[in-house]
Design an enzyme around this catalytic site. Structure first.
Site, short mmCIF file in Angstrom:
data_model
loop_
_atom_site.label_atom_id
_atom_site.label_comp_id
_atom_site.label_asym_id
_atom_site.label_seq_id
_atom_site.Cartn_x
_atom_site.Cartn_y
_atom_site.Cartn_z
N GLY A 1 -6.63 7.68 -0.07
CA GLY A 1 -5.85 6.70 -0.31
C GLY A 1 -5.05 6.71 -1.50
CB SER A 2 -2.35 4.92 -3.29
OG SER A 2 -2.93 3.63 -3.05
CB THR A 3 -7.22 3.47 -5.36
OG1 THR A 3 -6.31 2.51 -4.63
CG2 THR A 3 -7.73 2.83 -6.56
CB ALA B 1 -12.12 -1.01 -0.46
CE LYS C 1 -13.64 3.70 2.41
NZ LYS C 1 -12.23 3.89 1.65
N GLY C 2 -10.29 2.08 5.81
CA GLY C 2 -9.55 2.74 6.99
C GLY C 2 -8.23 2.69 7.13
N GLY D 1 -6.05 4.30 5.49
CA GLY D 1 -5.50 5.42 5.50
C GLY D 1 -5.85 6.21 6.72
CD GLU E 1 -11.88 6.40 3.61
OE1 GLU E 1 -10.91 6.78 2.67
OE2 GLU E 1 -11.86 5.78 4.40
CE LYS F 1 -5.80 -2.71 -1.68
NZ LYS F 1 -6.21 -1.42 -1.78
#
Ligand code: 5RP
Length: 236
Positions: A29-31, A85, A96-97, A99, A105, A123
Site C-alpha cells: 500500500g501507499s503507507t 491498514a 486490511k486488503g 490493496g 499480509e 484510519k
C-alpha cells in the site's frame, strides 16, 4: 491536511522499531511504500536487515530500494512486520486488503513477533466496517461463495449485506490477486463483533482469507500533519 504527508510521518516513526540484524515484514500500500523507501535509505547508510515482502508490488519496490529480501519459505520467524491498514479500531482490530494483498499480509503478520501498523489518523475508527471488507476467494464457485459471504454478514448482524466482486479497468475485469484468486468487497457498513464475522467467513468453503486482522497488531502509529501518535496495545 495531506493524508500522504501523514502516511509519510507514520512510516518515518516506524523506523524506530527496526534494529540492526532484524528480519522485517514489508507491507503493501501507499503507507508501506513510504516505509520501504525510507528503510532502503537506512540500508544504504549501513543498516543490515532482510525484508519479507507481502506482495509482488512491494517486492519490486524493495528491490529498487536496495533492501535484501528473503522468501517466506526461508524464514521461521519475522522480527517485526510493518504494514498499513484501511481501518483500525480501539482494540487494534484492523480491516486490511484495500490493496488486495491481505492473504500474504496475514501470513507475514502471523509469523511476526510484532506487528506495527502505520496509517494516517483518518484510519482510526470506533467501529469497523465503513470501509468494505476485502475477502479473498477461490475463483472456482465464487458466485456461490459470494452468496454465503452475504449470509455471514446478515448472520453476524452487520449493518449491510452488499457484496461485490472487485473489478478494474475499462473492461471491468475481475482483479486477480498474487495468489491467483478473486477479491470480494463486503459492504458490512458496521461490524458489531469482528471476531464473529471473522469466524463465520473462515467457515465458508471457497474463502481463502478475509481482511479482518484480530490479535495481530501490537503497535499502531497514526501519522498526522506534523509527526505521529504511537499507541501500544495493553495486552502485549
Ligand atoms: C493492502 C493493504 C493496505 O495496507 C491498506 O489498503 C492501506 O493502504 P494505504 O497505505 O495505501 O492507505 O491492506 O492490501
Amino acid at each position: 491536511m495531506s493524508a500522504d504527508l501523514a502516511k509519510l510521518n507514520a512510516a518515518q516513526a516506524a523506523l524506530d522499531y527496526v534494529k540492526d540484524g532484524m528480519i522485517v515484514g514489508l507491507g503493501t500500500g501507499s503507507t508501506s511504500a513510504h516505509f520501504v523507501r525510507l528503510l532502503g535509505e537506512r540500508v544504504r547508510q549501513g543498516l543490515r536487515v532482510k525484508g519479507v515482502p507481502t506482495s509482488e508490488a512491494t517486492r519490486n519496490l524493495a528491490e529498487q530500494s536496495g533492501i535484501p529480501l528473503l522468501e517466506i519459505s526461508q524464514v521461521t520467524s519475522i522480527d517485526v512486520d510493518v504494514d498499513g491498514a484501511d481501518e483500525v479500531d480501539p482494540a487494534f482490530r484492523l480491516i486490511k486488503g484495500g490493496g488486495g494483498a491481505l492473504l500474504r499480509e496475514k501470513i507475514v503478520a502471523s509469523a511476526s513477533k510484532s506487528m506495527v501498523v502505520i496509517a494516517d489518523e483518518g484510519k482510526w475508527v470506533e467501529t469497523l466496517g465503513a470501509f468494505p471488507l476485502p475477502v479473498e476467494v477461490s475463483r472456482f464457485g465464487f458466485a456461490l461463495t459470494l452468496e454465503r459471504v452475504r449470509r455471514a454478514l446478515r448472520g453476524t448482524k452487520c449493518g449491510g449485506d452488499e457484496v461485490v466482486l472487485r473489478t478494474s479497468g475499462k473492461a471491468n475485469e475481475p482483479v486477480i490477486t498474487d495468489g491467483v484468486n478473486y477479491i470480494l468487497d463486503a459492504h458490512a457498513r458496521s461490524i458489531p463483533v469482528p471476531e464473529d464475522l471473522g469466524a463465520a467467513l473462515k467457515d465458508i468453503a471457497g474463502v481463502v482469507e478475509h481482511g479482518l486482522f484480530i490479535n495481530l497488531a501490537r503497535t499502531v502509529i497514526l501519522g498526522q500533519a506534523k509527526g505521529a501518535v504511537v499507541k501500544a496495545h495493553e495486552a502485549f
